[in-house]
Design a protein around this motif. Structure first.
Motif, short mmCIF file in Angstrom:
data_model
loop_
_atom_site.label_atom_id
_atom_site.label_comp_id
_atom_site.label_asym_id
_atom_site.label_seq_id
_atom_site.Cartn_x
_atom_site.Cartn_y
_atom_site.Cartn_z
N ASP A 142 0.81 -1.22 0.00
CA ASP A 142 0.00 0.00 0.00
C ASP A 142 0.84 1.27 0.00
O ASP A 142 1.87 1.34 0.69
N VAL A 143 0.36 2.25 -0.78
CA VAL A 143 1.03 3.55 -0.84
C VAL A 143 0.06 4.65 -0.48
O VAL A 143 -1.15 4.52 -0.67
N GLU A 144 0.60 5.75 0.01
CA GLU A 144 -0.21 6.94 0.27
C GLU A 144 -0.55 7.62 -1.05
O GLU A 144 0.25 7.57 -1.99
N ASP A 145 -1.70 8.27 -1.12
CA ASP A 145 -2.06 9.13 -2.23
C ASP A 145 -1.66 8.51 -3.58
O ASP A 145 -0.85 9.05 -4.33
N GLU A 146 -2.27 7.35 -3.88
CA GLU A 146 -1.89 6.58 -5.06
C GLU A 146 -1.99 7.35 -6.39
O GLU A 146 -1.14 7.19 -7.25
N PRO A 147 -3.01 8.22 -6.60
CA PRO A 147 -3.10 8.94 -7.87
C PRO A 147 -1.86 9.79 -8.20
O PRO A 147 -1.55 10.01 -9.36
N ASN A 148 -1.14 10.24 -7.17
CA ASN A 148 0.04 11.08 -7.40
C ASN A 148 1.36 10.34 -7.20
O ASN A 148 2.42 10.96 -7.11
N LEU A 149 1.28 9.00 -7.15
CA LEU A 149 2.47 8.19 -6.89
C LEU A 149 3.57 8.43 -7.92
O LEU A 149 4.72 8.67 -7.57
N ASN A 150 3.24 8.38 -9.20
CA ASN A 150 4.28 8.52 -10.22
C ASN A 150 4.90 9.90 -10.24
O ASN A 150 6.08 10.05 -10.56
N ALA A 151 4.13 10.92 -9.87
CA ALA A 151 4.70 12.27 -9.77
C ALA A 151 5.74 12.31 -8.65
O ALA A 151 6.83 12.90 -8.81
N ARG A 152 5.43 11.67 -7.53
CA ARG A 152 6.40 11.63 -6.42
C ARG A 152 7.62 10.81 -6.82
O ARG A 152 8.76 11.18 -6.50
N ARG A 153 7.38 9.70 -7.51
CA ARG A 153 8.50 8.87 -7.97
C ARG A 153 9.42 9.67 -8.89
O ARG A 153 10.65 9.60 -8.77
N MET A 156 11.89 11.89 -7.28
CA MET A 156 13.02 11.19 -6.65
C MET A 156 13.86 10.41 -7.66
O MET A 156 14.69 9.57 -7.29
N GLY A 157 13.62 10.66 -8.94
CA GLY A 157 14.41 10.00 -9.97
C GLY A 157 14.05 8.55 -10.21
O GLY A 157 14.84 7.77 -10.75
N LEU A 158 12.82 8.16 -9.81
CA LEU A 158 12.35 6.79 -10.00
C LEU A 158 11.44 6.71 -11.21
O LEU A 158 10.68 7.63 -11.48
N ASP A 159 11.52 5.60 -11.94
CA ASP A 159 10.67 5.40 -13.11
C ASP A 159 9.22 5.21 -12.69
O ASP A 159 8.95 4.81 -11.55
N PRO A 160 8.28 5.45 -13.63
CA PRO A 160 6.86 5.19 -13.31
C PRO A 160 6.68 3.73 -12.87
O PRO A 160 7.36 2.84 -13.39
N LEU A 161 5.77 3.51 -11.96
CA LEU A 161 5.57 2.18 -11.39
C LEU A 161 5.28 1.14 -12.47
O LEU A 161 5.83 0.05 -12.44
N SER A 163 6.30 0.87 -15.38
CA SER A 163 7.41 0.57 -16.29
C SER A 163 8.40 -0.43 -15.68
O SER A 163 9.35 -0.83 -16.33
N LEU A 164 8.19 -0.80 -14.42
CA LEU A 164 9.13 -1.69 -13.75
C LEU A 164 9.08 -3.10 -14.35
O LEU A 164 8.01 -3.60 -14.68
#
Length: 196
Positions: A142-153, A156-161, A163-164
């Motif tokens: 589970d993640v907080e505020d899922e709709p904005n997860l990829n923006a937060r990623r 921090m230099g992380l790829d969109p979820l 794309s993993l």
């Protein structure tokens, strides 16, 4: 780079190579995927204790001090100290502060923040930890505020979820996911990540 930081660099790189070597041996025997191996834990704690000593003596091994490779290696050693919650929490405070001036690799700070939350049973911020669900499927917890997860990623230099790539751990799913989860929670209580 001063001699102190050269020595620190060499020691960090030696520790991460040793960590990887132990991991590879345990992966070959299959022991790595059957709970937290006592051999792996001993290696992780030995390295974390030494890293803590070095940080107390010289300060944190930041990118400007030891270069990106060693700064990443230091963060990996911290991430592996999973049975020492106090150390990981202290390093989170320190690295979040250092991140304000981009002195530490931000992807690894994101992973550290998430790993602590994962072990504490809280929602992640960046979605960097996965676990097996009750059906034995490996999923991001589970993640907080899922709709904005990829923006937060992205921040921090992380790829969109989405794309993993598939994790190699998926092949080692537990035969009894519920029992494994119970054992995991018991372990988090034992080492001090959780109190209830």
């Amino acid at each position: 780079m001063s001699q102190v930081w050269k020595n620190f660099y060499e020691e960090i790189m030696h520790m991460i190579r040793e960590d990887q070597a132990v991991r590879e041996v345990l992966a070959q025997t299959g022991e790595l995927f059957q709970g937290y191996s006592p051999v792996m834990e001993k290696t992780h704690l030995k390295h974390a204790e030494r890293l803590k000593e070095l940080i107390e003596l010289h300060g944190f091994p930041t990118i400007p001090r030891v270069g990106e490779d060693a700064a990443i290696a230091a963060m990996r050693l911290i991430l592996h100290a999973i049975s020492w919650p106090e150390f990981m929490r202290a390093m989170e405070i320190e690295t979040v502060e250092l991140l304000k001036n981009n002195e530490v690799p931000k992807q690894y700070v994101a992973m550290l923040m998430d790993r602590i939350r994962f072990y504490e049973g809280r929602k992640q911020i960046y979605g960097t930890n996965s676990d097996w669900d009750d059906n034995g499927i490996l999923r991001v917890t589970d993640v907080e505020d899922e709709p904005n997860l990829n923006a937060r990623r992205a921040e921090m230099g992380l790829d969109p979820l989405e794309s993993l790539v598939r994790s190699p751990l998926e092949e080692f799913h537990p035969t009894d996911p519920k029992k494994r989860h119970e054992e995991f929670v018991a372990w988090t209580l034992k080492v001090g990540w959780r109190t209830v």
